[in-house]
Design a protein around this motif. Structure first.
Motif, short mmCIF file in Angstrom:
data_model
loop_
_atom_site.label_atom_id
_atom_site.label_comp_id
_atom_site.label_asym_id
_atom_site.label_seq_id
_atom_site.Cartn_x
_atom_site.Cartn_y
_atom_site.Cartn_z
N ILE A 1 0.86 -1.19 0.00
CA ILE A 1 0.00 0.00 0.00
C ILE A 1 0.89 1.23 0.00
CG2 ILE A 1 -1.61 1.33 1.43
CD1 ILE A 1 -2.76 -1.39 2.31
N ASP A 2 0.69 2.10 -0.97
CA ASP A 2 1.47 3.32 -1.05
C ASP A 2 0.75 4.40 -0.24
OD1 ASP A 2 2.76 5.63 -1.61
OD2 ASP A 2 2.88 5.32 -3.77
N VAL A 3 1.25 4.62 0.97
CA VAL A 3 0.56 5.59 1.84
C VAL A 3 0.64 7.01 1.30
CG1 VAL A 3 0.70 4.27 3.99
CG2 VAL A 3 2.56 5.80 3.36
N GLY A 4 1.59 7.22 0.40
CA GLY A 4 1.73 8.56 -0.20
C GLY A 4 0.67 8.82 -1.26
N ARG A 5 -0.03 7.77 -1.72
CA ARG A 5 -1.00 7.94 -2.81
C ARG A 5 -2.37 7.43 -2.42
NH1 ARG A 5 1.02 7.48 -8.53
NH2 ARG A 5 3.05 8.48 -8.47
N GLY A 6 -2.85 7.88 -1.30
CA GLY A 6 -4.20 7.51 -0.91
C GLY A 6 -4.30 6.14 -0.28
N GLY A 7 -3.16 5.53 0.01
CA GLY A 7 -3.17 4.19 0.62
C GLY A 7 -3.81 4.17 2.00
N TRP A 8 -3.67 5.30 2.70
CA TRP A 8 -4.24 5.37 4.05
C TRP A 8 -5.74 5.07 4.02
CZ3 TRP A 8 -1.92 4.95 8.41
CH2 TRP A 8 -0.65 5.48 8.60
N SER A 9 -6.45 5.68 3.05
CA SER A 9 -7.91 5.49 3.06
C SER A 9 -8.24 4.05 2.70
CB SER A 9 -8.60 6.47 2.12
OG SER A 9 -8.18 6.27 0.81
N LEU A 10 -7.46 3.46 1.80
CA LEU A 10 -7.66 2.06 1.44
C LEU A 10 -7.47 1.17 2.68
CD1 LEU A 10 -7.96 0.30 -1.18
CD2 LEU A 10 -5.48 0.04 -1.11
N LEU A 11 -6.43 1.48 3.42
CA LEU A 11 -6.08 0.69 4.60
C LEU A 11 -7.10 0.89 5.73
CD1 LEU A 11 -3.70 -1.03 5.75
CD2 LEU A 11 -2.71 1.09 6.56
N LEU A 12 -7.30 2.16 6.10
CA LEU A 12 -8.16 2.44 7.26
C LEU A 12 -9.63 2.20 6.94
CD1 LEU A 12 -6.42 5.69 8.56
CD2 LEU A 12 -6.16 3.36 9.42
N GLY A 13 -10.01 2.45 5.68
CA GLY A 13 -11.41 2.30 5.29
C GLY A 13 -11.92 0.88 5.51
N GLN A 14 -11.02 -0.09 5.43
CA GLN A 14 -11.43 -1.48 5.62
C GLN A 14 -11.55 -1.86 7.09
OE1 GLN A 14 -8.86 -4.20 3.41
NE2 GLN A 14 -8.39 -2.52 2.02
N LEU A 15 -11.02 -1.00 7.95
CA LEU A 15 -10.87 -1.40 9.35
C LEU A 15 -11.80 -0.66 10.31
CD1 LEU A 15 -6.97 -1.46 9.44
CD2 LEU A 15 -8.47 -3.45 9.38
N THR A 16 -12.07 0.59 10.00
CA THR A 16 -12.84 1.37 10.96
C THR A 16 -13.77 2.36 10.26
OG1 THR A 16 -12.69 3.10 12.64
CG2 THR A 16 -10.79 2.87 11.23
N LYS A 17 -14.91 2.55 10.87
CA LYS A 17 -15.88 3.53 10.35
C LYS A 17 -15.34 4.95 10.55
CE LYS A 17 -20.13 0.90 11.01
NZ LYS A 17 -20.22 0.08 12.24
N GLN A 18 -14.34 5.06 11.41
CA GLN A 18 -13.79 6.40 11.73
C GLN A 18 -12.69 6.83 10.76
OE1 GLN A 18 -15.48 7.97 13.83
NE2 GLN A 18 -16.60 6.17 14.51
N ALA A 19 -12.51 6.02 9.69
CA ALA A 19 -11.39 6.31 8.76
C ALA A 19 -11.43 7.76 8.29
CB ALA A 19 -11.44 5.36 7.58
N SER A 20 -12.62 8.25 7.95
CA SER A 20 -12.67 9.59 7.36
C SER A 20 -12.25 10.65 8.39
CB SER A 20 -14.05 9.89 6.79
OG SER A 20 -14.99 9.80 7.83
N ARG A 21 -12.57 10.41 9.66
CA ARG A 21 -12.16 11.39 10.69
C ARG A 21 -10.63 11.42 10.81
NH1 ARG A 21 -14.76 10.48 16.26
NH2 ARG A 21 -13.92 12.54 16.70
N ILE A 22 -10.04 10.22 10.75
CA ILE A 22 -8.58 10.17 10.87
C ILE A 22 -7.95 10.84 9.64
CG2 ILE A 22 -6.56 8.64 11.09
CD1 ILE A 22 -8.50 6.58 12.40
N LEU A 23 -8.53 10.54 8.47
CA LEU A 23 -7.98 11.11 7.23
C LEU A 23 -8.12 12.64 7.21
CD1 LEU A 23 -9.22 8.39 4.76
CD2 LEU A 23 -6.87 8.80 5.50
N GLU A 24 -9.22 13.12 7.80
CA GLU A 24 -9.40 14.56 7.91
C GLU A 24 -8.24 15.19 8.68
OE1 GLU A 24 -13.01 16.01 10.00
OE2 GLU A 24 -14.02 14.96 8.36
N LYS A 25 -7.82 14.48 9.74
CA LYS A 25 -6.73 15.01 10.57
C LYS A 25 -5.41 15.02 9.79
CE LYS A 25 -9.25 16.18 13.67
NZ LYS A 25 -9.43 17.61 13.91
N PHE A 26 -5.24 14.01 8.92
CA PHE A 26 -4.06 14.01 8.06
C PHE A 26 -4.10 15.23 7.14
CE2 PHE A 26 -3.43 9.71 9.45
CZ PHE A 26 -2.10 9.45 9.25
#
Ligand code: FAD
Length: 341
Positions: A1-26
């Motif tokens: 997963i390339d965290v520099g190219r949107g990998g975070w949302s791919l990773l976190l989106g599968q694990l927690t409903k709070q992914a968007s809140r964490i991504l907002e903080k990024f």
């Protein structure tokens, strides 16, 4: 997963409903809105999710990149790294091993000068707040080199020992004594007849006790292993990583993880296990706990992994400190002749 190219949302989106809140903080962090340096990455993350897998991933990213636990790394440093520093956007290992990088640099240096290997510095000489020279041990003999410029990557602690603490301003000595946080790492080199992982590069683990990542060296550099063998290096980070810990117990937990992750681990051959800690750690100071590159003595500079830019880590951060110091020195000193640096 390339965290520099949107990998975070791919990773976190599968694990927690709070992914968007964490991504907002990024996203906030990217625009400079960062938590203050006191809140740990773990506490910051707890504000958004209690998902154990997400916490394990963040812990193992802290461990893999910064050689510490999420409870030990300031969230500010974590977010700075992932939003504006290296963040594994480009990652590689040198086919000749780490020494290959320095040999290439050595070839360039030798065009204009010389390198003395196996030549420990025994004293840094100073007078009236200025550096005056270094004594080194060369072929068993002490040699004094007079110079008004010394750049040390032995770390602030060793540099102070070489010059003597009385030569430095008291506030610098206080910072060397109180602020440095060496970060520990356990390195397990493993040879295996059977493949353990097939991905080339480095794998970061999820829920583990201490194991954080493992590099598949022979997948990229098959010449590192004899035919029909695979070579891996696994990294584990103790708890705590910035304080005292029981080496044997921590190594045992790392090996337990490896057995749990790889059903065929017992057929492997462990080539070495090294606990990097104290004066020979993974990072001489963890990200977020760096000292200045100035030492308070004119002409004496520190570079390397205890004087990094905030939130940076690894050899890229060390190289950056060298560039910053070189630039400062060159700016203060006119070049002696064209073409020579
Ligand atoms: C197991 C492990 C894995 C790592 N993995 C990675 C990774 O994958 N990616 C990454 O970017 N970083 C990684 N790091 C971190 C990286 O290797 C270090 O942060 C980096 O090498 C530090 O560079 P430096 O120049 O500050 O110090 P060093 O590389 O430690 O160099 C300091 C040198 O000074 C010498 N020295 C000390 N005292 C004296 C003296 N009196 N006279 C002369 N010489 C002296 C030492 O022998 C040493 O060679 C890892 C570290 C470890 C331990």
């Amino acid at each position: 997963i390339d965290v520099g190219r949107g990998g975070w949302s791919l990773l976190l989106g599968q694990l927690t409903k709070q992914a968007s809140r964490i991504l907002e903080k990024f996203a906030d962090a990217r625009s400079g809105n960062l938590p203050d340096g006191r809140q740990s990455t773990e506490d910051w993350l707890k504000g958004y999710t209690s998902n154990a897998t997400v916490h394990a991933l963040f812990r193992n990213l802290c461990a893999a990149i910064f050689a510490c636990n999420a409870a030990e790394l300031p969230a500010r440093a974590f977010l700075t790294y992932f939003t504006s520093k290296g963040a594994f956007k480009k990652f590689g290992f040198c086919p000749q091993g780490t020494i290959g990088v320095w040999n290439s640099l050595g070839t360039a240096i030798k065009r204009n000068g010389d390198i003395w290997l196996g030549t420990p510095a025994t004293t840094i000489h100073t007078a009236n707040g200025k550096v005056e020279g270094v004594t080194v041990l060369r072929n068993g003999e002490k040699v004094r080199i007079d110079t008004d410029l010394v750049v040390s990557n032995a770390g602030p602690k060793a540099t102070v020992a070489l010059a003597g603490s009385e030569a430095f301003p008291a506030d610098y000595i206080a910072r060397v004594n109180n602020d440095l946080r060496p970060a520990a790492n356990i390195v397990i080199n493993v040879a295996s007849r059977e493949p353990l992982i097939n991905h080339p590069g480095i794998v970061t683990f999820g829920k583990t006790r201490r194991l954080c990542n493992m590099a598949n060296l022979s997948a990229t550099c098959p010449e590192l292993a004899p035919p029909d063998w695979h070579l891996y290096v696994a990294y584990a980070v103790p708890v705590p990583a910035l304080g005292d810990f029981d080496s044997d117990a921590e190594v045992a937990l790392a090996l337990e993880d490896l057995r749990e992750q790889f059903a065929n681990f017992d057929q492997t051959k462990i080539l070495s296990i090294r606990v990097m800690r104290d004066d020979w750690p993974a990072q001489r100071s963890c990200a977020g706990y760096d000292l200045p590159r100035e030492t308070g003595i004119e002409g004496l500079w520190c570079v390397g992994d205890a004087v990094k830019q905030y939130g940076n880590g690894g050899t890229q951060a060390c190289a950056e400190t060298a560039k910053i110091v070189s630039d400062a020195i060159l700016a203060a000193r006119p070049r002696r002749s064209a073409g020579r640096v």
